[in-house]
Scaffold this motif. Structure first.
Motif, short mmCIF file in Angstrom:
data_model
loop_
_atom_site.label_atom_id
_atom_site.label_comp_id
_atom_site.label_asym_id
_atom_site.label_seq_id
_atom_site.Cartn_x
_atom_site.Cartn_y
_atom_site.Cartn_z
N ARG A 28 -32.34 76.77 -38.91
CA ARG A 28 -31.46 77.54 -39.79
C ARG A 28 -30.33 78.23 -39.02
N GLY A 29 -30.12 77.83 -37.78
CA GLY A 29 -28.96 78.34 -37.04
C GLY A 29 -27.68 77.81 -37.66
N LYS A 30 -26.56 78.50 -37.41
CA LYS A 30 -25.27 77.99 -37.93
C LYS A 30 -24.91 76.76 -37.11
N THR A 31 -25.02 75.60 -37.73
CA THR A 31 -24.82 74.36 -36.98
C THR A 31 -23.46 73.73 -37.31
N PHE A 80 -25.81 77.50 -28.53
CA PHE A 80 -26.36 76.30 -27.89
C PHE A 80 -25.42 75.12 -28.14
N ILE A 81 -25.03 74.47 -27.06
CA ILE A 81 -24.30 73.20 -27.20
C ILE A 81 -25.35 72.12 -26.96
N VAL A 82 -25.51 71.24 -27.93
CA VAL A 82 -26.59 70.26 -27.79
C VAL A 82 -26.05 68.84 -27.88
N THR A 83 -26.48 68.03 -26.92
CA THR A 83 -25.95 66.66 -26.86
C THR A 83 -26.98 65.70 -26.27
N ILE A 103 -25.08 76.75 -33.18
CA ILE A 103 -25.41 75.49 -32.51
C ILE A 103 -24.23 74.53 -32.69
N LEU A 104 -23.75 73.98 -31.59
CA LEU A 104 -22.71 72.96 -31.68
C LEU A 104 -23.36 71.63 -31.30
N SER A 105 -23.27 70.66 -32.20
CA SER A 105 -24.02 69.43 -32.03
C SER A 105 -23.11 68.21 -32.18
N ASP A 106 -23.19 67.28 -31.25
CA ASP A 106 -22.37 66.06 -31.30
C ASP A 106 -22.75 65.24 -32.55
N ARG A 151 -18.17 63.44 -28.55
CA ARG A 151 -17.68 63.73 -27.18
C ARG A 151 -16.34 64.48 -27.17
N ASP A 152 -16.02 65.14 -28.27
CA ASP A 152 -14.72 65.80 -28.37
C ASP A 152 -14.79 67.22 -27.80
#
Ligand SMILES: Cc1ncc(COP(=O)(O)O)c(C=O)c1O
Length: 392
Positions: A145-148, A174-177, A127-130, A154-155
């Motif tokens: 428990r995903g690798k966050t 998942f990209i989450v914003t 998971i990539l999270s802003d 906004r980069d």
């Protein structure tokens, strides 16, 4: 130290650092006016009722009608007690408005975010999270428990780098914003994030709590703002508690996703459905939004008016020109005392402090509501500008 003493010490520390909150008991008599316990009249300029619909006669009448007809509560979780057909109809209407195949209602936007991320992401996923995402997204990531990995606000370049390094070993990604960031008022770079989602076989989750009903020509949200439409890569989360003036969250996505969530998402399965009055009110608001895009245009107009006055008076404002203006203050105690000073002048703006924003980044948050009277609003903005110019 006993638990009671530890609590008392925590409260003391919060007080020392200007972080202790008090609820202001107000009596609202329309979307942007209230009186406090002393009878003081306030212009409330910080609610999330962007379209001012929670006092609309048709919305109130829809809520009343539903309560009379089908009771005040849902009676249980939807999969346990069944639910009023109005819920399914509303889901279809939300999906049609957003341009998705299907939608699923939740008791709140907070639960929709937590429920979604917890249900779809697990230990093997990325998971990539802003860094400025809403607390409900942060909590959903933790629970999953995903690798966050948190990327700077906004980069997009950083997102790409993180994907290059980490995507190959992850199952799903998942990209989450947030679509519109709730405190700073900035808008996520959705076209670029979507391009990365395509390139790296990821899903883009957009929490459009503050874009829905506000951005785009017809108020369809941050995707419409960028002339994008829903597609199988995108999952959109929304709330009925802001522009729709009611309560409840929703997830828009594919039929398959919604079928999966309906049977596996704990926050959907194990919590009582929204009261019928809330669903009926949100439905009526959506109907009004569909019929009258003028609501959205009024927000845009008032935003431009506010921006011009703030700029003229050299008041720094974050965000872009839409419904959220974020005035950076920094120190928590200063923010609280400025908010108090404005309160004394009859303007209610809340001081946003840690943990809603990082420590030392306190701010005053002003929001636009379509039902503001322009003359009164301009007067308030001038007053705020004058006060902040002198007050800091
Ligand atoms: C960006 C964002 N997402 C989700 C939520 C939660 O929505 P709700 O109030 O419906 O629980 C909020 C509420 O403040 C929010 O600002």
């Amino acid at each position: 130290m006993s638990f009671a003493n530890r609590c008392a010490e925590r409260v003391r520390q919060l007080q020392i650092h200007g972080l202790l909150r008090n609820v202001h008991d107000l009596k609202f008599y329309d979307a942007c006016h209230a009186v406090d316990g002393t009878g003081k009249r306030l212009f409330v300029a910080c609610s999330n009722d962007y379209l001012g619909l929670r006092f609309h006669a048709d919305v109130i009448s829809a809520a009343r009608g539903a309560a009379k007809l089908v009771g005040t509560g849902a009676g249980g979780a939807r999969m346990v007690t069944g639910s009023n057909a109005m819920c399914s109809t509303f889901e279809q209407e939300l999906a049609a408005f957003k341009g998705s195949e299907a939608a699923l209602l939740f008791p709140s936007g907070y639960m929709a975010n937590i429920g979604l991320i917890f249900a779809i992401a697990g230990e093997e996923d990325l998971i990539l999270s802003d860094e400025k995402n809403h607390a409900s997204i942060i909590d959903g990531c933790r629970l999953s428990r995903g690798k966050t990995l948190i990327y700077p606000h906004r980069d997009v370049k950083c997102v790409e780098k993180l994907l290059q390094i980490n995507r190959p070993t992850a199952r799903d990604c998942f990209i989450v914003t947030d679509g519109v960031f709730s405190m700073g008022g900035t808008i996520a770079p959705l076209p670029k994030l979507l391009a990365l989602a395509e390139k790296f076989d990821a899903q883009l989750i957009i929490d459009d709590a503050h874009g829905f009903g506000v951005l785009g020509i017809r108020g369809r949200g941050s995707l419409e703002h960028f002339a994008l439409t829903m597609n199988p890569r995108i999952i959109s989360v929304g709330t009925c508690s802001k522009a729709l003036g009611s309560l409840g969250g929703f997830i828009c996505g594919s039929t398959t996703l919604v079928n999966f969530l309906r049977s596996s998402c704990r926050q959907f399965l194990c919590s009582t459905m929204l009261p019928p009055a809330s669903v009926a009110a949100a439905r009526k608001s959506l109907d009004l939004l569909r019929q009258f895009p003028a609501y959205v245009q009024k927000i845009k107009h008032l935003s431009t008016v506010a921006e011009n006055i703030f700029q003229k008076n050299l008041i720094p404002i974050g965000g872009e020109t839409h419904a959220i203006f974020s005035i950076p203050i920094g120190d928590e105690r200063l923010a609280t005392s400025l908010a108090r000073g404005l309160y004394d002048k009859g303007i209610y703006l809340s001081a946003i402090r840690y943990p809603t924003v990082p420590m030392g980044n306190a701010l005053l948050r002003l929001t636009i509501c379509a039902s503001y009277d322009e003359t009164e609003f301009v007067k308030a903005i001038l007053e705020i500008s004058k006060f902040l110019g002198h007050g800091k």
